[in-house]
Design an enzyme around this catalytic site. Sequence first.
Site, mmCIF file in Angstrom:
data_model
loop_
_atom_site.group_PDB
_atom_site.id
_atom_site.type_symbol
_atom_site.label_atom_id
_atom_site.label_comp_id
_atom_site.label_asym_id
_atom_site.label_seq_id
_atom_site.Cartn_x
_atom_site.Cartn_y
_atom_site.Cartn_z
ATOM 1 N N CYS A 3 -7.773 3.198 -12.447
ATOM 2 C CA CYS A 3 -7.586 4.120 -11.330
ATOM 3 C C CYS A 3 -8.744 5.104 -11.185
ATOM 4 C CB CYS A 3 -6.282 4.891 -11.513
ATOM 5 S SG CYS A 3 -4.799 3.844 -11.533
ATOM 6 N N ASN A 6 0.417 1.764 -5.696
ATOM 7 C CA ASN A 6 -0.787 2.138 -6.439
ATOM 8 C C ASN A 6 -1.797 1.000 -6.323
ATOM 9 O OD1 ASN A 6 -2.783 2.718 -8.306
ATOM 10 N ND2 ASN A 6 -1.396 3.219 -9.974
ATOM 11 N N HIS A 43 -4.701 11.183 -7.267
ATOM 12 C CA HIS A 43 -4.429 9.753 -7.264
ATOM 13 C C HIS A 43 -2.955 9.520 -7.580
ATOM 14 C CE1 HIS A 43 -4.731 5.470 -8.028
ATOM 15 N NE2 HIS A 43 -4.047 5.680 -9.135
ATOM 16 N N PHE A 51 1.966 -1.722 -8.527
ATOM 17 C CA PHE A 51 0.614 -2.033 -8.063
ATOM 18 C C PHE A 51 0.627 -2.838 -6.772
ATOM 19 C CE2 PHE A 51 -1.366 -1.848 -12.589
ATOM 20 C CZ PHE A 51 -1.430 -0.467 -12.489
#
Length: 403
Positions: free
Chosen positions: A171, A348, A315, A222
């Site tokens: 990330c 994500n 994030h 994800f």
Amino acid sequence: MGAAAQPATVLNELRRAQRADGPAAVLAIGTAVPANCVRQDDFTDWYFRVTKSDHLTELKAKMKRMCDKSGIKKRYFHHTEEMIGGHPELLDRAAPSLGARLRISADAVPELAAAAAERAIAEWGRQAADITHLVVTTNSGGNEPGADLRLARLLGLRPTVRRTLLYLHGCSASFIAIRLAKDIAENNRGARVLVACAHSTILPFGAPDEAQLDALVAMAIFGDGAGAAIVGADPTNPVERPIFHIASSSQATLPGTEHAVAINLGEGGVRYRMSAEVPELVRSNIERCLVDSLAPLGQAAASGCGWNGPFWAVHPGSRPLLDSYEAALGLETGKLAASRRVLSEYGNMLAATIIFVLHEMRRRRQDGEKEGEESQWGIMSTLGPGLTIETIVLQASGDRNDG
């Protein structure tokens, strides 16, 4: 002495001539996702069906609870049910599958990155050939020549473009890339750096396994996506319009936390290790890291409102991580609204995600929404393997309509 000093004087003058006059700034942003969209409400059934795992009823119920609590509404994927069906080695842990995964990613990653980059270039207003440097990040690859060269060809960049390719930084890769772009732009007069972050989750994709709950978490949060940003200093008016000036960047690694977040590439693809203690590590350490990161700026970024003064581009690794930032820093409800919306709409997407957050933050500023209206200074933050905390301080353009 005079003769000896002359070369140094020439070098100093040359050095000054090479440097930009002003700070680096984000001049344009572009994002892209694949066409295949799966709603989070449907993901558990979809995932267990395509992996032929419906018989694992307890594990399926566990994933369903993860998805329900994730704060995610939908995600996008390059892989489809048909693609998975055509590659049975992806579901067989005894069969080496890395080669197949890398071949799929070799096409998916640069094409997705190109879609985001084309949007950034169109917004920028200059020609793709004016890009002088290219920085590409991905967790979905391991080849050289890699996605950077393929992307340069897809975009029609000059053969002289200076390329940098970053693999497996998780990330935090976009923060590393933006930090690098800042240094390039400020130390090479006229440089225009295209940062492109793209990921395809085909590398970690696999059948559910009770012994690998980290893999189950990865499957639950994800998604695939790409983000691109053009970074440069001394913008050319009226074509180039800064969105965010990049004031500083910093990195801090928490001692003794190597076990907390890790990325490993093996015969079965990529495996992510994400300890359940990460949210608590954030709560215990994030404020100290931020204080250290902002100290060199003095009072420049201070607003008198504590941590609620700046705007925040965090994030969105997961819902618990965002909750940890809020709890540790005492952030008001809504300060992380941009991050939460991106998590909800896309999941994500690893390094690409923060580009989506900047895009959302810019939209909110243009629309006059609260998070952008009150703050000139902002803080970007993320976690990376290590456990590493990355921080970038931004100054928003004075005119909300710039960029």
